[in-house]
Design an enzyme around this catalytic site. Sequence first.
Site, PDB file in Angstrom:
ATOM      1  N   GLY A 192      68.686 -18.645 -21.114  1.00 14.68           N
ATOM      2  CA  GLY A 192      67.445 -18.554 -20.342  1.00 14.68           C
ATOM      3  C   GLY A 192      66.664 -17.330 -20.788  1.00 14.68           C
ATOM      4  O   GLY A 192      66.768 -16.888 -21.938  1.00 14.68           O
ATOM      5  N   GLY A 210      74.299 -19.542 -21.220  1.00 16.24           N
ATOM      6  CA  GLY A 210      72.976 -19.509 -20.585  1.00 16.24           C
ATOM      7  C   GLY A 210      71.945 -18.890 -21.507  1.00 16.24           C
ATOM      8  O   GLY A 210      71.936 -17.677 -21.722  1.00 16.24           O
ATOM      9  N   VAL A 233      66.986 -14.153 -20.169  1.00 19.53           N
ATOM     10  CA  VAL A 233      67.786 -13.027 -20.673  1.00 19.53           C
ATOM     11  C   VAL A 233      68.614 -13.443 -21.890  1.00 19.53           C
ATOM     12  O   VAL A 233      68.659 -12.735 -22.906  1.00 19.53           O
ATOM     13  CB  VAL A 233      68.729 -12.483 -19.570  1.00 19.53           C
ATOM     14  CG1 VAL A 233      69.537 -11.309 -20.105  1.00 19.53           C
ATOM     15  CG2 VAL A 233      67.955 -12.063 -18.336  1.00 19.53           C
ATOM     16  N   LYS A 285      66.861  -5.907  -0.274  1.00 17.02           N
ATOM     17  CA  LYS A 285      66.613  -7.235  -0.824  1.00 17.02           C
ATOM     18  C   LYS A 285      65.988  -8.052   0.302  1.00 17.02           C
ATOM     19  O   LYS A 285      66.164  -7.714   1.484  1.00 17.02           O
ATOM     20  CB  LYS A 285      67.948  -7.869  -1.250  1.00 17.02           C
ATOM     21  CG  LYS A 285      67.814  -9.034  -2.190  1.00 17.02           C
ATOM     22  CD  LYS A 285      67.966  -8.620  -3.637  1.00 17.02           C
ATOM     23  CE  LYS A 285      67.841  -9.825  -4.545  1.00 17.02           C
ATOM     24  NZ  LYS A 285      68.050  -9.488  -5.947  1.00 17.02           N
TER      25      LYS A 285
HETATM   26  N1  LIG Z   1      65.855 -11.870 -15.500  1.00 12.16           N
HETATM   27  C1  LIG Z   1      66.280 -10.661 -15.152  1.00 12.16           C
HETATM   28  O1  LIG Z   1      65.584  -9.661 -15.320  1.00 12.16           O
HETATM   29  C2  LIG Z   1      67.654 -10.505 -14.554  1.00 12.16           C
HETATM   30  C3  LIG Z   1      68.048  -9.230 -14.097  1.00 12.16           C
HETATM   31  C4  LIG Z   1      69.342  -9.054 -13.601  1.00 12.16           C
HETATM   32  C5  LIG Z   1      70.195 -10.148 -13.522  1.00 12.16           C
HETATM   33  N2  LIG Z   1      69.778 -11.375 -13.949  1.00 12.16           N
HETATM   34  C6  LIG Z   1      70.715 -12.492 -13.854  1.00 12.16           C
HETATM   35  O2  LIG Z   1      70.977 -12.993 -15.150  1.00 12.16           O
HETATM   36  C7  LIG Z   1      71.172 -14.397 -15.103  1.00 12.16           C
HETATM   37  C8  LIG Z   1      70.190 -15.073 -16.042  1.00 12.16           C
HETATM   38  O3  LIG Z   1      68.877 -14.734 -15.646  1.00 12.16           O
HETATM   39  P1  LIG Z   1      67.609 -15.385 -16.363  1.00 12.16           P
HETATM   40  O4  LIG Z   1      66.440 -14.624 -15.844  1.00 12.16           O
HETATM   41  O5  LIG Z   1      67.846 -15.503 -17.820  1.00 12.16           O
HETATM   42  O6  LIG Z   1      67.625 -16.811 -15.684  1.00 12.16           O
HETATM   43  P2  LIG Z   1      67.096 -18.185 -16.301  1.00 12.16           P
HETATM   44  O7  LIG Z   1      66.997 -19.126 -15.151  1.00 12.16           O
HETATM   45  O8  LIG Z   1      65.889 -17.964 -17.158  1.00 12.16           O
HETATM   46  O9  LIG Z   1      68.259 -18.632 -17.298  1.00 12.16           O
HETATM   47  C9  LIG Z   1      69.479 -19.141 -16.890  1.00 12.16           C
HETATM   48  C10 LIG Z   1      69.883 -20.159 -17.960  1.00 12.16           C
HETATM   49  O10 LIG Z   1      71.202 -20.604 -17.664  1.00 12.16           O
HETATM   50  C11 LIG Z   1      71.249 -22.006 -17.860  1.00 12.16           C
HETATM   51  N3  LIG Z   1      72.355 -22.537 -17.060  1.00 12.16           N
HETATM   52  C12 LIG Z   1      72.403 -22.834 -15.749  1.00 12.16           C
HETATM   53  N4  LIG Z   1      73.600 -23.315 -15.407  1.00 12.16           N
HETATM   54  C13 LIG Z   1      74.349 -23.326 -16.538  1.00 12.16           C
HETATM   55  C14 LIG Z   1      75.668 -23.696 -16.826  1.00 12.16           C
HETATM   56  N5  LIG Z   1      76.481 -24.182 -15.886  1.00 12.16           N
HETATM   57  N6  LIG Z   1      76.113 -23.578 -18.093  1.00 12.16           N
HETATM   58  C15 LIG Z   1      75.300 -23.096 -19.071  1.00 12.16           C
HETATM   59  N7  LIG Z   1      74.021 -22.706 -18.848  1.00 12.16           N
HETATM   60  C16 LIG Z   1      73.559 -22.830 -17.606  1.00 12.16           C
HETATM   61  C17 LIG Z   1      69.903 -22.490 -17.442  1.00 12.16           C
HETATM   62  O11 LIG Z   1      69.601 -23.767 -17.998  1.00 12.16           O
HETATM   63  C18 LIG Z   1      68.996 -21.392 -17.996  1.00 12.16           C
HETATM   64  O12 LIG Z   1      68.585 -21.667 -19.327  1.00 12.16           O
HETATM   65  C19 LIG Z   1      71.022 -14.783 -13.628  1.00 12.16           C
HETATM   66  O13 LIG Z   1      72.300 -14.774 -13.031  1.00 12.16           O
HETATM   67  C20 LIG Z   1      70.192 -13.667 -13.051  1.00 12.16           C
HETATM   68  O14 LIG Z   1      70.418 -13.487 -11.665  1.00 12.16           O
HETATM   69  C21 LIG Z   1      68.538 -11.568 -14.472  1.00 12.16           C
END
Ligand SMILES: NC(=O)c1ccc[n+]([C@@H]2O[C@H](COP(=O)([O-])OP(=O)(O)OC[C@H]3O[C@@H](n4cnc5c(N)ncnc54)[C@H](O)[C@@H]3O)[C@@H](O)[C@H]2O)c1
Length: 360
Positions: free
Chosen positions: A185, A183, A187, A83
């Site tokens: 977002g 969340g 995912v 990383k």
């Molecule tokens: N995107 C990937 O491919 C991937 C892969 C492995 C792990 N992850 C992990 O999965 C998680 C989500 O990833 P993502 O890409 O969807 O990120 P993202 O930033 O697109 O989505 C995160 C969402 O969570 C919301 N959020 C933040 N704080 C919050 C809270 N306190 N309560 C409720 N909602 C809240 C945000 O507004 C956002 O909509 C992260 O922890 C990331 O590290 C993502």
Amino acid sequence: MGVFASTDDPGSTGHEQVVFCQDKQSGLKAIIGIYSTALGPALGGTRFYPYASEEAALADVLDLSRGMAYKNALAGLDLGGGKAVIWGDPEQIKSEALLRAYGRFVESLAGRYYTACDVGTYVADMDVIARETRYVTGRSVEHGGAGDSSILTAWGVFQGMRAAAEHVWGAPTLAGKRVGVAGLGKVGKYLTKHLLDDGAEVVATDVNPKALEWVRTTHPQVDLVDDASALVAADIDVYAPCALGGALNDDTVPALRAKVVAGAANNQLAHSGIEKLLADRGILYAPDYVVNAGGVIQVADEIEGFNFDRAKLRATKIYDTTREILRLADDEGVPPAVAADRLAERRMADVGRLRTIRLG
Ligand SMILES: NC(=O)c1ccc[n+]([C@@H]2O[C@H](COP(=O)([O-])OP(=O)(O)OC[C@H]3O[C@@H](n4cnc5c(N)ncnc54)[C@H](O)[C@@H]3O)[C@@H](O)[C@H]2O)c1
């Protein structure tokens, strides 16, 4: 904390290599951590973040690179764990020169480390970094990349959740279950769709009004609650943390009503010991790094020349891996998080050892 492993320093991290990189003119300060290359080149994203100190940046990269070794091992990839972190505010200092300077440092490792997106870095940044190095994944589709990794992350989380549901309720489906998604977002949105297609009820929350607006318009049948605490206390069968780390902590676990936890967020356990607290409460926790490996599977596929169907097939196997971990946890009488670590360590040792067989 020391990096060098030795028998008389149990606090050492045991990383293979940690590289500090600086380009004063562009303002680049980066640290690349390679935990293990036992299974192949180390793969893991680049986090661009305004850490409070160099120590904080170092601690994060050491932690994250170790985590990637375990994640990649259990994803069945021929890749080790690494990383990188870039220390600074991406809004303020991200530039073409900085990213390309970083790319040259990645290139200088001659393939021992492949980078990808993480917090603060995006597909477009990987395209810039790729102008200086071959060792980059997560590029745009136009550049032969895998594009948005959240598609297979969500698919993999859904597969892990199916395996957990089967373990607890006897059938690999979420049909008729109430799933809380914290969340919405990248995912969380895809996951919500898979859950609804499978016949689950979804209750969700997000702090971003745009995400709430999206769900109201796209999936009006989804119930919304005010915040993550309300979701934890809600009458749900499955809790899916899909926002930030630390979702499972000394406050949330005692309040949790769900019987299963399976979500995308990294580092869901706030500290060690929480996995035992969950087990003691009879809550099945599908380890985060096992079920959220779909994203790394998607970007790792770029190394062979990206093929979505092949990557999806591999991400679908997260169902089998989760089942195996849950069975091992039962057999060995340990929480699933411990079983997952054991299985990952076993693969790193058993398959990694094969490189000691000399080839002609
Ligand atoms: N995107 C990937 O491919 C991937 C892969 C492995 C792990 N992850 C992990 O999965 C998680 C989500 O990833 P993502 O890409 O969807 O990120 P993202 O930033 O697109 O989505 C995160 C969402 O969570 C919301 N959020 C933040 N704080 C919050 C809270 N306190 N309560 C409720 N909602 C809240 C945000 O507004 C956002 O909509 C992260 O922890 C990331 O590290 C993502």
